[in-house]
Structures are given as C-alpha cells and as structure tokens.
Design a protein around this motif. Sequence first.
Motif, PDB file in Angstrom:
ATOM      1  N   UNK A 244       0.827  -1.203   0.000  1.00 15.03           N
ATOM      2  CA  UNK A 244       0.000   0.000   0.000  1.00 15.03           C
ATOM      3  C   UNK A 244       0.861   1.252   0.000  1.00 15.03           C
ATOM      4  N   UNK A 245       1.966   1.242   0.729  1.00 16.89           N
ATOM      5  CA  UNK A 245       2.864   2.397   0.726  1.00 16.89           C
ATOM      6  C   UNK A 245       3.403   2.637  -0.690  1.00 16.89           C
ATOM      7  N   UNK A 246       3.813   1.587  -1.362  1.00 24.34           N
ATOM      8  CA  UNK A 246       4.293   1.686  -2.746  1.00 24.34           C
ATOM      9  C   UNK A 246       3.198   2.267  -3.641  1.00 24.34           C
ATOM     10  N   UNK A 247       1.985   1.763  -3.486  1.00 27.67           N
ATOM     11  CA  UNK A 247       0.827   2.208  -4.266  1.00 27.67           C
ATOM     12  C   UNK A 247       0.573   3.705  -4.054  1.00 27.67           C
ATOM     13  N   UNK A 248       0.555   4.130  -2.792  1.00 29.13           N
ATOM     14  CA  UNK A 248       0.254   5.527  -2.492  1.00 29.13           C
ATOM     15  C   UNK A 248       1.379   6.451  -2.949  1.00 29.13           C
TER      16      UNK A 248
END
Length: 275
Positions: A244-248
């Motif tokens: 999710x961090x990568x996505x955001x």
Amino acid sequence: MSLFGLGRNQKTFRPKKSAPSGSKGAQLRKHIDATLGSGNLREAVRLPPGEDINEWLAVNTVDFFNQVNLLYGTLAEFCTPESCPTMTAGPKYEYRWADGVQIKKPIEVYEYRWADGVQIKKPIEVSAPKYVEYLMDWIEGQLDDESIFPQKLGNHCFSQIFDVGMVVCTLEIVQALLIYLSNFDTNDTDLGLIPLPGTPFPPNFKEVVKTIFKRLFRVYAHIYHSHFQKIVSLKEEAHLNTCFKHFILFTTEFGLIDKKELAPLQELIESIIPY
C-alpha cells in the motif's frame, strides 16, 4: 514482484497479467525490479530520466494490478457474500459508483456500488466479492485493449519489422532511422539494434490510468477496513503495508487519485505521506 510476495500460497484472484513487451518494456521492468530491490520505494516510483511517462505508467499499472490481485487472492476465501454483503470501507459516507462518478450520501459506512457505464449503467448494490470481480474484469478489459495499452513499447528493432513481412513507414520511424544512421559505425553489422518508436498511447491514456488506480484503491480500502485482522492472523500485515505504501507513493507522484477519493484511509495515508 518478489519484494511483495505473500508467504501463504501465492494464490491470485485471477491469472497474473504480463507487462507490455518490447525492449523498452523489458528495460523499464528491469529498472523497477532494481529500484524495488534496493528498498527505496520513493526512488522506485520516480520516472527514470529520459523515459516516456506513458510507458512508465503502463508498465507500473500492470504491476499494481498484479499486486492487488495477489493480495485479494490471499483473502478471497474469507471475503464472501455472507461475510461482506456490500462493498464497504469504513465510516461516514456511502459511495455510489456510476461510470466512475461518485455520489455521496451520509450513512454509517463507505459503500461502493458498481456500474461500468456500459453493461451496468445504474449503480447496483453487490457483495464485496462480486464488486471486486466486476472491478477486475473492467481493469483487465482496459489492459487487454491494445488501443489503450499497447502491448509493445518503444525501441522495436529494425529486423523485427522485416520479420513480420511488412514495413510501416511513418515520420517517426524515418526520423529514428536518420538519427541512427547519422551515428552509424561501419564496423557494426548488427542492424537489428536500430531503435524504433512504439505504438502510440491514446490522448486520454492518463485518465484511464487514473480510473484504474481509483478502483484499485477501493480494494485496499475494503481489505483494511473489513479484513485487516485476518491479514494480521496470517502474519501478512507487513506485506500489505509495504504494497500500500508503494501504491500511495506512486499515485501521489503522478497525481492519479483525487484526495477526496482517499478519505477511507486518510489517516493511514497521512502516516505515509504527511500533507
């Protein structure tokens, strides 16, 4: 991506999609793997110097689709019509989805209703697994449409054009050949390395990509609000949080999701990227 591989069964919700091919696709794929392998996610999302932004968005869109596919596949047996009769994601609002347009109505939860504007024109209430199925079907349709996502990116070689028995003579190809021949080494007999431009992207390409990421975000929102305890019990919260961090970071870098769309996970996002 190996960095985000879940330990359980590596089960996907549906078959993994392949990234666009061609030497440029392979080059960008190699860059992504190298930067992710370093552990620096902020560096991994940045457009490499000299690269085309649409090609970068295309390769990464396929990757993020596969990431969400893998994450949801791990939870699919726990996300059922009985356990998740609606597609919800936290407190305060109801979201009705009509062709990508949200209509807010205050109630107890974020609730997503499905409409693709084609087969289902009016938002309908469906269970979370059915909603994700519709969502993934729609995204796959975009990724498989070569008029939206060209399957071969730039740097096709000259010999490949002749291998298929036809030469497409466009201004871009002529320019590429002239540039190459002006620097041609007479001792180099490998004409197969002449770089040629790839298939062009449509003018609305980024808008399509933004809709894809907006809809992928909703899967993350549902996972966090409805299945996070199951993720913890499977000891996969670190993988989820990294994905999710990568996505955001990626969506923020290229402005792919409006801030209002991120409301269901706003506190988590602010811990990743303070506004």
